[in-house]
Design a protein around this motif. Structure first.
Motif, PDB file in Angstrom:
ATOM      1  N   ALA A 135       3.852  -2.775  -3.453  1.00 56.70           N
ATOM      2  CA  ALA A 135       3.893  -1.146  -3.356  1.00 56.70           C
ATOM      3  C   ALA A 135       3.623  -0.597  -4.694  1.00 56.70           C
ATOM      4  O   ALA A 135       3.435  -1.652  -5.734  1.00 56.70           O
ATOM      5  CB  ALA A 135       5.459  -0.843  -3.115  1.00 56.70           C
ATOM      6  N   GLN A 136       3.406   0.569  -4.881  1.00 54.53           N
ATOM      7  CA  GLN A 136       3.059   1.369  -6.115  1.00 54.53           C
ATOM      8  C   GLN A 136       4.424   1.814  -6.577  1.00 54.53           C
ATOM      9  O   GLN A 136       5.037   2.624  -5.962  1.00 54.53           O
ATOM     10  CB  GLN A 136       1.860   2.551  -5.978  1.00 54.53           C
ATOM     11  CG  GLN A 136       2.261   3.056  -7.382  1.00 54.53           C
ATOM     12  CD  GLN A 136       1.135   4.597  -7.040  1.00 54.53           C
ATOM     13  OE1 GLN A 136       0.669   4.763  -6.237  1.00 54.53           O
ATOM     14  NE2 GLN A 136       1.297   5.352  -8.070  1.00 54.53           N
ATOM     15  N   TYR A 137       4.814   1.219  -7.505  1.00 53.72           N
ATOM     16  CA  TYR A 137       6.542   1.722  -8.264  1.00 53.72           C
ATOM     17  C   TYR A 137       6.216   3.065  -8.894  1.00 53.72           C
ATOM     18  O   TYR A 137       5.218   3.226  -9.648  1.00 53.72           O
ATOM     19  CB  TYR A 137       6.960   0.717  -9.179  1.00 53.72           C
ATOM     20  CG  TYR A 137       8.234   1.145  -9.682  1.00 53.72           C
ATOM     21  CD1 TYR A 137       9.474   1.177  -9.141  1.00 53.72           C
ATOM     22  CD2 TYR A 137       8.191   1.317 -11.207  1.00 53.72           C
ATOM     23  CE1 TYR A 137      10.592   1.465  -9.814  1.00 53.72           C
ATOM     24  CE2 TYR A 137       9.300   1.779 -11.886  1.00 53.72           C
ATOM     25  CZ  TYR A 137      10.551   1.952 -11.297  1.00 53.72           C
ATOM     26  OH  TYR A 137      11.590   1.981 -11.760  1.00 53.72           O
ATOM     27  N   GLY A 157       0.936  -1.168   0.075  1.00 56.19           N
ATOM     28  CA  GLY A 157       0.005   0.069  -0.044  1.00 56.19           C
ATOM     29  C   GLY A 157       0.954   1.241  -0.116  1.00 56.19           C
ATOM     30  O   GLY A 157       0.312   2.517  -0.032  1.00 56.19           O
ATOM     31  N   LYS A 158       2.224   1.082  -0.115  1.00 54.12           N
ATOM     32  CA  LYS A 158       3.059   2.280  -0.050  1.00 54.12           C
ATOM     33  C   LYS A 158       3.416   2.506  -1.540  1.00 54.12           C
ATOM     34  O   LYS A 158       3.411   1.789  -2.526  1.00 54.12           O
ATOM     35  CB  LYS A 158       4.303   2.130   0.822  1.00 54.12           C
ATOM     36  CG  LYS A 158       4.139   1.779   2.062  1.00 54.12           C
ATOM     37  CD  LYS A 158       4.067   3.111   2.987  1.00 54.12           C
ATOM     38  CE  LYS A 158       4.039   2.635   4.383  1.00 54.12           C
ATOM     39  NZ  LYS A 158       4.051   4.053   5.191  1.00 54.12           N
ATOM     40  N   ARG A 159       3.908   4.033  -1.617  1.00 53.49           N
ATOM     41  CA  ARG A 159       4.634   4.376  -3.070  1.00 53.49           C
ATOM     42  C   ARG A 159       6.075   4.148  -2.597  1.00 53.49           C
ATOM     43  O   ARG A 159       6.488   4.318  -1.562  1.00 53.49           O
ATOM     44  CB  ARG A 159       4.424   5.662  -3.298  1.00 53.49           C
ATOM     45  CG  ARG A 159       2.887   6.076  -3.518  1.00 53.49           C
ATOM     46  CD  ARG A 159       2.611   7.496  -3.697  1.00 53.49           C
ATOM     47  NE  ARG A 159       3.210   8.041  -4.909  1.00 53.49           N
ATOM     48  CZ  ARG A 159       4.354   8.876  -4.802  1.00 53.49           C
ATOM     49  NH1 ARG A 159       4.528   9.226  -3.729  1.00 53.49           N
ATOM     50  NH2 ARG A 159       4.850   9.380  -5.809  1.00 53.49           N
ATOM     51  N   ALA A 160       6.699   3.448  -3.826  1.00 54.59           N
ATOM     52  CA  ALA A 160       8.306   3.482  -3.380  1.00 54.59           C
ATOM     53  C   ALA A 160       9.100   3.452  -5.088  1.00 54.59           C
ATOM     54  O   ALA A 160       8.497   3.021  -6.090  1.00 54.59           O
ATOM     55  CB  ALA A 160       8.294   2.039  -2.850  1.00 54.59           C
ATOM     56  N   THR A 161      10.188   3.562  -4.858  1.00 56.04           N
ATOM     57  CA  THR A 161      11.034   3.408  -6.195  1.00 56.04           C
ATOM     58  C   THR A 161      12.235   2.436  -5.787  1.00 56.04           C
ATOM     59  O   THR A 161      12.479   2.084  -4.783  1.00 56.04           O
ATOM     60  CB  THR A 161      11.503   4.799  -6.389  1.00 56.04           C
ATOM     61  OG1 THR A 161      12.102   4.742  -7.921  1.00 56.04           O
ATOM     62  CG2 THR A 161      12.536   5.260  -5.703  1.00 56.04           C
ATOM     63  N   ASP A 195       7.136   7.895   1.572  1.00 59.68           N
ATOM     64  CA  ASP A 195       5.738   7.551   1.611  1.00 59.68           C
ATOM     65  C   ASP A 195       5.655   7.346   3.217  1.00 59.68           C
ATOM     66  O   ASP A 195       6.191   6.084   3.654  1.00 59.68           O
ATOM     67  CB  ASP A 195       5.253   6.266   0.825  1.00 59.68           C
ATOM     68  CG  ASP A 195       3.701   6.234   1.111  1.00 59.68           C
ATOM     69  OD1 ASP A 195       3.344   6.597   2.043  1.00 59.68           O
ATOM     70  OD2 ASP A 195       3.018   5.623   0.106  1.00 59.68           O
ATOM     71  N   GLY A 196       5.162   8.292   4.105  1.00 55.36           N
ATOM     72  CA  GLY A 196       5.116   7.998   5.163  1.00 55.36           C
ATOM     73  C   GLY A 196       6.581   7.889   6.011  1.00 55.36           C
ATOM     74  O   GLY A 196       7.653   8.681   5.832  1.00 55.36           O
ATOM     75  N   ASN A 197       7.002   6.793   6.643  1.00 53.10           N
ATOM     76  CA  ASN A 197       8.365   6.646   7.468  1.00 53.10           C
ATOM     77  C   ASN A 197       8.984   5.612   6.463  1.00 53.10           C
ATOM     78  O   ASN A 197      10.320   5.493   6.829  1.00 53.10           O
ATOM     79  CB  ASN A 197       8.060   5.849   8.610  1.00 53.10           C
ATOM     80  CG  ASN A 197       7.428   4.469   8.667  1.00 53.10           C
ATOM     81  OD1 ASN A 197       6.732   4.357   7.709  1.00 53.10           O
ATOM     82  ND2 ASN A 197       7.703   3.770   9.508  1.00 53.10           N
ATOM     83  N   ILE A 198       8.658   5.686   5.155  1.00 52.42           N
ATOM     84  CA  ILE A 198       9.543   4.909   4.214  1.00 52.42           C
ATOM     85  C   ILE A 198      10.115   5.758   3.125  1.00 52.42           C
ATOM     86  O   ILE A 198       9.494   6.350   2.607  1.00 52.42           O
ATOM     87  CB  ILE A 198       8.896   3.691   3.487  1.00 52.42           C
ATOM     88  CG1 ILE A 198       8.084   2.756   4.553  1.00 52.42           C
ATOM     89  CG2 ILE A 198       9.851   2.885   2.515  1.00 52.42           C
ATOM     90  CD1 ILE A 198       8.793   1.798   5.221  1.00 52.42           C
ATOM     91  N   ILE A 199      11.494   5.769   2.957  1.00 53.73           N
ATOM     92  CA  ILE A 199      11.943   6.623   2.129  1.00 53.73           C
ATOM     93  C   ILE A 199      12.926   5.675   1.016  1.00 53.73           C
ATOM     94  O   ILE A 199      13.752   4.950   1.601  1.00 53.73           O
ATOM     95  CB  ILE A 199      13.020   7.855   2.630  1.00 53.73           C
ATOM     96  CG1 ILE A 199      12.351   8.631   3.651  1.00 53.73           C
ATOM     97  CG2 ILE A 199      13.773   8.524   1.658  1.00 53.73           C
ATOM     98  CD1 ILE A 199      12.702   8.082   5.073  1.00 53.73           C
TER      99      ILE A 199
END
Length: 186
Positions: free
Chosen positions: A133-135, A117-121, A143-147
């Protein structure tokens, strides 16, 4: 002062490991390089040997404001196969604290289920490991606490973003100016 630990395994990407340490230390962030190899020495994907600050088994990660994973192969796979690393990352995310990963390393976050449910690269081709994740394909995604960061060329914007999250925009701009990053991006 923010407390940061960068988890280091054999096969890491040099620039993705050293640039964040350099930039965060310039920003007066307490960052320690943590070896998961059983020795203070870790060897990069290109044969560069780095002496870390502490061994994983001697590090108390419970006070971390941020845990960082550098990319590189097989470094990211080595991080992913270390049960202590996986447990520490899950605990960090469950506490609402920050986690950063760049290049191939977001695969570790995908494999432990914290990207759902997070956005990530990540490095192109590794998006299949971002389980749920949404790439984004962006250089840096927060996205929140994830970089997450995209790859070696994205390490400067990624590291400066980590710094800005920890110490604020004004201090980060001063470091960017002093390192001529602002000039580079103009």
């Amino acid at each position: 002062m923010a407390k940061v630990y960068q988890l280091m395994a054999d096969g890491f990407e040099e620039i993705e490991a050293l640039a964040p340490v350099d930039i965060l230390r310039r920003g007066e962030v307490d960052i320690q390089m943590v070896s998961i190899t059983g020795t203070e020495l870790v060897t990069s994907a290109h044969g560069v040997v780095i002496k870390t600050d502490v061994l994983f088994e001697n590090a108390d990660l419970t006070d971390a404001d941020l845990l960082i994973l550098p990319g590189g192969m097989p470094g990211a796979s080595n991080l992913n196969s270390h049960e202590g690393v996986r447990k520490a990352l899950i605990e960090q995310v469950n506490k609402g604290r920050k986690v950063g990963a760049i290049c191939a390393a977001p695969m570790v976050l995908g494999s432990i289920g914290v990207l759902k449910g997070k956005r990530a690269t990540c490095y192109p081709g590794f998006e299949k490991y971002l389980d749920g994740a949404q790439y984004t394909g962006e250089l840096v995604t927060v996205d929140g606490n994830i970089i997450t960061g995209e790859g070696p060329a994205a390490v400067l914007p990624y590291a400066y973003r980590l710094l800005s999250i920890l110490v604020g925009e004004a201090k980060t701009r001063d470091i960017e100016d002093g390192m001529r990053y602002t000039h580079l991006m103009a």
